[in-house]
Design an enzyme around this catalytic site. Structure first.
Site, PDB file in Angstrom:
ATOM      1  N   ASP A 108       0.810  -1.211   0.000  1.00 45.40           N
ATOM      2  CA  ASP A 108       0.000   0.000   0.000  1.00 45.40           C
ATOM      3  C   ASP A 108       0.853   1.275   0.000  1.00 45.40           C
ATOM      4  OD1 ASP A 108      -2.345   1.561   0.289  1.00 45.40           O
ATOM      5  OD2 ASP A 108      -2.090   1.603   2.472  1.00 45.40           O
ATOM      6  N   GLU A 166       3.299  -8.322   7.186  1.00 45.56           N
ATOM      7  CA  GLU A 166       2.032  -8.956   6.829  1.00 45.56           C
ATOM      8  C   GLU A 166       2.142  -9.933   5.667  1.00 45.56           C
ATOM      9  OE1 GLU A 166      -1.019  -6.045   6.241  1.00 45.56           O
ATOM     10  OE2 GLU A 166      -0.944  -5.327   8.306  1.00 45.56           O
ATOM     11  N   TYR A 180      -6.778  -3.217  12.547  1.00 46.56           N
ATOM     12  CA  TYR A 180      -7.566  -2.027  12.177  1.00 46.56           C
ATOM     13  C   TYR A 180      -9.033  -2.242  12.530  1.00 46.56           C
ATOM     14  CZ  TYR A 180      -3.400  -0.280   9.883  1.00 46.56           C
ATOM     15  OH  TYR A 180      -2.126   0.181   9.636  1.00 46.56           O
ATOM     16  N   GLU A 200       0.947  -1.659  14.233  1.00 49.42           N
ATOM     17  CA  GLU A 200       0.158  -0.704  13.440  1.00 49.42           C
ATOM     18  C   GLU A 200      -1.248  -0.647  14.003  1.00 49.42           C
ATOM     19  OE1 GLU A 200      -0.106  -1.343   9.163  1.00 49.42           O
ATOM     20  OE2 GLU A 200       2.019  -1.855   9.046  1.00 49.42           O
TER      21      GLU A 200
END
Ligand code: BDP
Length: 639
Positions: free
Chosen positions: A200, A444, A497, A533
């Site tokens: 990303d 990840e 998230y 994160e």
């Protein structure tokens, strides 16, 4: 005694590369010539992107084989012009620069002249005066070539440096990517293809870090490895110097404090220096003098039948220890709590190009925020940045470009071999930085896939053999029960998230889901955990109450809710929290990205969103609570 034996054993760890990669520094025996500035540039837009090689563009001046434009180095080329085909270009681009080399470098046969590229993304081939001198796979890490004999062949003419750089990613590069050709003439123009990436951030390309020429004598200090620890008040610096160019040389190794006083010395190529009344290297906000650096001066003398040689190299050395228990991360035997950020090398116009004003601004913001650490998400950052971390006491989790390993074909042998090579290069480059306290081998990856178990076992075991002094991790977002690589990491680093990618808009799920995340991981592995994160996009200036996704209020609410759980778990086994992200950054275009990723607490131009003030208040409070300072040195939070 055991500790001393351990220090010795550590230096026996073999780096599997045949030369060192010391940062080029001037000294009485070494000169530098920076080649930053304007280069000549052309993108090879031929259908197969191969015209440059077919027509040997490196054989003559680039301007003689077609049109050229100005291109700054260091910088990504993507955002420099108004041409969208260059912004989105995939394939070979060509850079060229002519350099006048000092006569002495040419006439003195006892001088080595080295061409060094700080980094170029992704694959590079380098020619000097039309002759190939090196090639290198991988962005983010330096490579070099000795060019003295070549420029001596024709001393009268300027030295022409040509660098071709290709940003094409494959399933075996790091990061991986793939090219997809669309052959349907009804839907796509002829020759249409795209590069699929599984990460990303924008795949910026070009020569991202400084290019320079530097000299050393023919007999020279090729590498230095330093491993530190301490016993009571005595600092222990175990070192090893590798010399090239002669079978024997006389060495003088002197460790000096900040005032230039010698605190220990030796004349051996490897040994142990003991520093009485040591001044340890401490992180920012953990000591009133963080980032203390000694200087290790290595002076080499050698002779052959023709000449005598002297080489001098000075390496900054911070004396500190790092250890991990099953609930704590210890620096100098004191619990360390990471309150920090994830970053990107990313900014307007220069993309991923090294930029001093940006670096200094970011350090000022990090210190203003009260952050004590960052992760080099998702690739190794410039050495210049790590040197700043050493000096300011900012703790670093050093990550390799293993991001976006999502396809099962990226777990094959060719991928693993390259990944091991990249770790060799990364550890070789960064092993002596006191700020670097942990290696991260990936971000990840699809760690639930069957091959991940062997892949990560091999990768992590290899990295620990390269450097037994630092813990190793990778960053996971997978379910704790399905993660195949987690048994091998020293510290569990988890990204999540909640209320964003899962249950979007539902802030109320955060406490229960975050609590379960921590309990599950710790319950299964009994290793300290870092929330590596968390965050939410916020378009600056967008407001709503009650909070809605993409507003500054929603970002605030996510942060606050995560912080409540961190405050419970940090008393047990959570050893850090790193916000995603320090600043907004550019990504590929897509339906979930509004001109890039907006999870920054600062805008891309480094102005604070509301979330920055929440973090600042929290980080200064954490510094006072976890920084182990005596009460009379409590920090006031700056305005
Ligand atoms: C995480 C990735 C990071 C992304 C972030 C996001 O590690 O690279 O930018 O998600 O989506 O999973 O904002």
């Amino acid at each position: 005694m055991l500790r001393l034996l351990w220090l010795f054993a550590v230096l026996d760890a073999v780096l599997l590369l045949d030369s060192g990669m010391l940062f080029p520094r001037e000294s009485s025996s070494r000169e530098l010539k920076e080649l930053s500035g304007l280069w000549v540039f052309r993108a090879d837009k031929s259908p197969n992107r191969n015209q440059g090689f077919e027509r040997a563009w490196y054989k003559s001046r680039l301007a003689e084989t077609g049109p050229v434009i100005d291109m700054p180095v260091p910088a990504s080329y993507n955002d420099i012009t108004q041409d969208s085909t260059l912004r989105d270009f995939i394939g070979w681009v060509w850079y060229e620069r002519e350099v006048v080399v000092p006569t002495r470098w040419i006439t003195d046969e006892g001088t080595r002249v080295v061409l060094r590229v700080g980094s170029a993304h992704y694959y590079s081939v380098v020619w000097v005066n039309g002759e190939k001198v090196t090639e290198h796979a991988g962005g983010h890490l330096p490579f070099e070539a000795e060019i003295g004999s070549l420029i001596r062949k024709d001393p009268a003419r300027p030295c022409r440096i040509t660098i071709a750089v290709n940003n094409t990613l494959t399933l075996e590069t790091l990061p991986p990517g793939s090219i997809q050709h669309m052959n349907d003439p009804v839907r796509y123009p002829e020759g249409y293809f795209v590069q699929n990436i599984y990460f990303d951030f924008f795949n910026y390309a070009g020569i991202h870090r400084p290019v320079l020429l530097y000299t050393t004598p023919k007999v020279y200090v090729d590498d230095i490895t330093v491993v530190t620890d301490f016993l009571d008040n005595t600092g222990l610096v175990r070192y090893q110097v590798s010399v090239k160019g002669a079978a024997t040389a006389t060495l003088k190794v002197t460790l000096m404090d900040k005032d230039g006083h010698c605190v220990a010395s030796s004349s051996e190529a490897s040994g142990l220096l003991k520093v009485v009344d040591v001044k340890l290297w401490w992180p920012y906000l953990m000591h009133k003098n963080p980032g203390y650096l000694y200087s290790m001066e290595v002076r080499l003398m050698a002779a052959d039948e023709r000449s005598t040689y002297e080489d001098v190299y000075a390496l900054p050395v911070g004396i500190r220890s790092v250890k991990v228990t099953n609930t704590q991360f210890l620096i100098n035997n004191k619990p360390f709590y990471f309150h920090g950020v994830n970053k990107h090398e990313d900014s307007d116009i220069r993309g991923k190009g090294l930029d001093w004003p940006l670096i200094v601004k970011d350090f000022n913001l990090i210190k203003w925020l009260g952050a004590n650490s960052f992760r080099t998400s998702h690739y190794p950052y410039a050495e210049e940045i790590l040197q700043m971390c050493d000096r300011h006491g900012i703790v670093v989790i050093d990550e390799c470009p293993g991001v976006g390993i999502k396809d099962i074909r990226s777990f094959g042998n060719a991928s693993l071999d390259h990944h091991l090579d990249v770790m060799n290069e990364l550890v070789r480059r960064d092993k002596n930085h006191p700020s670097v306290v942990m290696w991260s081998v990936a971000n990840e990856p699809a760690a639930e896939m069957q091959p991940a178990a062997l892949y990560f076992k091999t990768l992590i075991t290899h990295t620990k053999a390269l450097d037994p002094t630092r813990p190793v991790t990778y960053i996971t977002d997978s379910n704790y029960a399905r993660d195949k690589g987690a048994p091998y990491v020293d510290v569990v680093c988890v990204n999540s998230y909640f209320s964003w990618y899962h249950d979007p808009g539902h802030l109320e799920v955060i406490p229960i889901q975050l609590n379960a995340q921590f309990e599950n991981w710790y319950g299964k592995y009994q290793k300290p955990i870092i929330q590596s994160e968390y965050g939410a996009d916020a378009v600056p200036g967008l407001h709503s109450d009650p909070p809605m996704m993409f507003t500054e209020e929603y970002q605030n609410a996510v942060l606050r809710s995560y912080h409540d759980i961190f405050d419970q778990k940090r008393k047990q086994y959570v050893v850090g929290e790193l916000i995603w992200n320090f600043a907004d950054f550019m990504t590929a275009q897509g339906i979930t990205r509004v001109v890039g990723n907006k999870k920054g607490i600062f805008t891309r131009q480094r102005q604070p969103k509301a979330g920055a003030f929440i973090l600042k208040e929290r980080y200064w409070r954490l510094a006072n609570e976890t920084g182990r300072l005596p009460p009379w040195t409590k920090y006031p939070c700056p305005l």
